[in-house]
Design a protein around this motif. Structure first.
Motif, short mmCIF file in Angstrom:
data_model
loop_
_atom_site.label_atom_id
_atom_site.label_comp_id
_atom_site.label_asym_id
_atom_site.label_seq_id
_atom_site.Cartn_x
_atom_site.Cartn_y
_atom_site.Cartn_z
N GLY A 1 -12.42 14.36 4.00
CA GLY A 1 -12.37 12.93 4.27
C GLY A 1 -11.21 12.29 3.55
N ARG A 2 -10.80 11.10 4.04
CA ARG A 2 -9.66 10.42 3.44
C ARG A 2 -9.85 8.92 3.57
N ASP A 3 -9.74 8.22 2.44
CA ASP A 3 -9.80 6.76 2.43
C ASP A 3 -8.41 6.24 2.11
N ASP A 4 -7.74 5.69 3.12
CA ASP A 4 -6.39 5.19 2.91
C ASP A 4 -6.42 3.90 2.11
N PRO A 5 -5.38 3.67 1.29
CA PRO A 5 -5.37 2.47 0.46
C PRO A 5 -5.20 1.22 1.28
N LYS A 6 -5.79 0.14 0.81
CA LYS A 6 -5.60 -1.15 1.45
C LYS A 6 -4.32 -1.77 0.92
N SER A 7 -3.88 -2.83 1.56
CA SER A 7 -2.67 -3.51 1.09
C SER A 7 -2.84 -3.92 -0.35
N GLY A 8 -1.77 -3.87 -1.11
CA GLY A 8 -1.84 -4.22 -2.52
C GLY A 8 -2.35 -5.63 -2.74
N ALA B 1 0.84 -1.20 0.00
CA ALA B 1 0.00 0.00 0.00
C ALA B 1 0.88 1.25 0.00
N ASP B 2 0.52 2.21 -0.85
CA ASP B 2 1.26 3.47 -0.96
C ASP B 2 0.38 4.58 -0.42
N PRO B 3 0.84 5.31 0.60
CA PRO B 3 0.02 6.40 1.15
C PRO B 3 -0.42 7.41 0.10
N ARG B 4 0.34 7.53 -0.99
CA ARG B 4 -0.02 8.49 -2.03
C ARG B 4 -1.25 8.06 -2.81
N ASP B 5 -1.68 6.79 -2.64
CA ASP B 5 -2.89 6.32 -3.30
C ASP B 5 -4.15 6.58 -2.48
N ALA B 6 -4.00 7.23 -1.33
CA ALA B 6 -5.17 7.58 -0.53
C ALA B 6 -6.10 8.49 -1.33
N ARG B 7 -7.40 8.20 -1.30
CA ARG B 7 -8.39 9.02 -2.02
C ARG B 7 -8.98 10.04 -1.05
N LEU B 8 -9.02 11.27 -1.52
CA LEU B 8 -9.41 12.38 -0.67
C LEU B 8 -10.75 12.96 -1.09
N SER B 9 -11.48 13.41 -0.12
CA SER B 9 -12.68 14.22 -0.35
C SER B 9 -12.31 15.66 -0.01
N LEU B 10 -12.36 16.53 -1.01
CA LEU B 10 -11.87 17.90 -0.84
C LEU B 10 -12.92 18.93 -1.22
N LYS B 11 -12.81 20.09 -0.62
CA LYS B 11 -13.52 21.28 -1.07
C LYS B 11 -12.47 22.31 -1.44
#
Length: 451
Positions: A407-414, A306-316
């Motif tokens: 919000g932030r959804d961190d990536p799961k293990s590859g 898992a790469d922290p840079r693959d975290a999906r963000l909810s942004l305004k």
């Protein structure tokens, strides 16, 4: 700045914009020595009798009885430039582009001819459908597209010819190549086992410009590769532009993208270069079998990790635009006031209220990955807690902005790819290889006469 792209790319991939090469481009691998003669009987101290300028081409070429005129070349060049919003290029770049277009037209003609020998015909209806899709991507009706092409110095005929070549070759490969590419279950399982064993190994996202060369042309090709690297170092055009215009690999249609690969999957010379490179760097020219390569490293990661840079963000995003003519001093004052107001944001529920007080616009996005943000901004956003905002960023021309993390959804293990995914990737790789070999054979057997 937009990169030049071929219309064929619009057909096959919708040709989305490609991020430009980073400003800090550096050549990271020393030039390799020119290969030996490969078995040719060449004298040590040869003398050239007569003169040959490889950059001089007469305006008409006949390829197995099919005539290519200077007008065909000019209109295809204009078509490429039109696909990039009418971008201006220097006279020297235009001359080089003409040479590349001539080679592409010869290849395209050979592909159409070979498809016809296999009883493959692209109907007018199929060409019309593809032409209409391209027109839509230019936000024009078919009639408007025809007028636009004429105004740009190209023609509807030139675009339709390129469409025919693309569709004919794709269909030829599906009919005459793909059915004979077999992928065994044991082979797929072995790849999955190797992936599992390679967990944590470094993986590279690479783009390549491959320039074919033989003993007669290798000096010229090395010089051309160095020229391309010099242009890349200027940062005025992204890597994809040069890949599409100069690469002799089938990957030129996807901006030279090799995808994610491990060092063990690359030829030794390319693997060595990739392991020495930093993200955003270019290496080459690298001597490889049949020619030279230029590599661009766009990213790196670890296999199945898992790469922290693959975290999906909810942004305004808040955007405060400046009036026309705003000076740097005025922009600084407005940005400072904007920054003070942003500090008062207490979670995403207050963003609209703060924006209304500033007269700022608000845009929501729930699908942004950290790795998709510009480097400095990605680093800042990666450290935010939910409800916090970035410092203001922008310019006097575009206004000032801030991002608020909702919000932030961190990536799961590859996860291992599926069996179908591995099989499809192997299939495509082998089809591309056989397509390249077939085109090489067609070139070797072709009768090309310049007049």
């Amino acid at each position: 700045m937009k990169h030049l792209r071929t219309v064929a790319g619009l057909l096959s991939l919708a040709a989305a914009g490609v991020a430009p090469v980073a400003a800090g481009i550096a050549q990271t691998v020393e030039d390799r020595a020119v290969p030996d003669s490969g078995g040719l009987d060449l004298p040590d101290n040869l003398q050239i009798f007569g003169k040959l300028d490889p950059n001089v081409r007469k305006p008409t070429a006949i390829v197995n009885d099919t005539v290519l005129t200077g007008t065909d070349v000019d209109q295809r060049v204009a078509l490429i430039l039109a696909a990039n919003g009418g971008q201006k290029i220097s006279d020297a770049d235009r001359d080089r582009l003409k040479l590349q277009v001539l080679r592409q037209l010869i290849d395209e003609t050979l592909q159409i001819q070979e498809a016809k020998t296999a009883d493959i015909t692209i109907t007018p209806g199929e060409i019309n459908a593809s032409y209409n899709r391209v027109a839509q991507q230019f936000n024009r009706s078919p009639a408007q597209m025809a007028a636009y092409l004429r105004e740009s110095g190209s023609s509807e005929r030139s675009l339709r010819r390129q469409i025919e070549g693309e569709l004919a070759w794709q269909r030829y490969l599906r009919r005459r190549v793909e059915p004979f590419v077999n992928i065994g279950d044991t082979e797929v399982k072995a790849i999955l086992d190797r992936l599992e064993a390679a967990k944590g190994t470094e993986e590279f996202n690479l783009r390549e410009i491959y320039l074919s060369a033989n003993d007669a042309t290798q000096g010229q090709v090395v010089a051309e590769a160095r020229r391309i690297i010099g242009e890349l170092q200027k940062g005025q055009q992204p890597f994809g532009f040069f890949a599409r215009q100069y690469s002799d690999s089938p990957t030129r249609g996807v901006d030279g993208d090799l995808g994610w690969v491990r060092a063990a999957q690359l030829p030794g010379e390319l693997a060595e270069a990739a392991q020495q490179m930093q993200v955003g760097q270019v290496a080459g020219p690298i001597a490889v079998s049949g020619g030279f390569s230029i590599l661009y490293l766009t990213d790196k990661r670890q296999v199945l990790t898992a790469d922290p840079r693959d975290a999906r963000l909810s942004l305004k995003q808040l955007t405060l635009r400046f009036p026309a003519g705003t000076t740097q001093a005025q922009a600084n004052i407005r940005a400072a006031a904007f920054g003070e107001a942003v500090k008062g944001i207490q979670g995403c529920g207050t963003v609209e209220k703060v924006a209304a007080g500033l007269g700022a616009d608000v845009v929501d996005n729930d699908t942004v990955r950290i790795r998709d943000l510009p480097g400095p901004l990605a680093e800042i956003v990666g450290q935010l807690q939910v409800g916090q905002a970035t410092p203001p960023f922008g310019s006097p021309d575009s206004g000032v902005r801030a991002l608020v993390l909702c919000g932030r959804d961190d990536p799961k293990s590859g996860q291992l790819p599926t069996t179908d995914q591995v099989e499809n990737q192997l299939q495509q790789q082998r089809v591309n290889l056989r397509a390249q070999q077939k085109l090489r054979d067609l070139r070797r057997d072709a009768v090309v006469e310049y007049r």
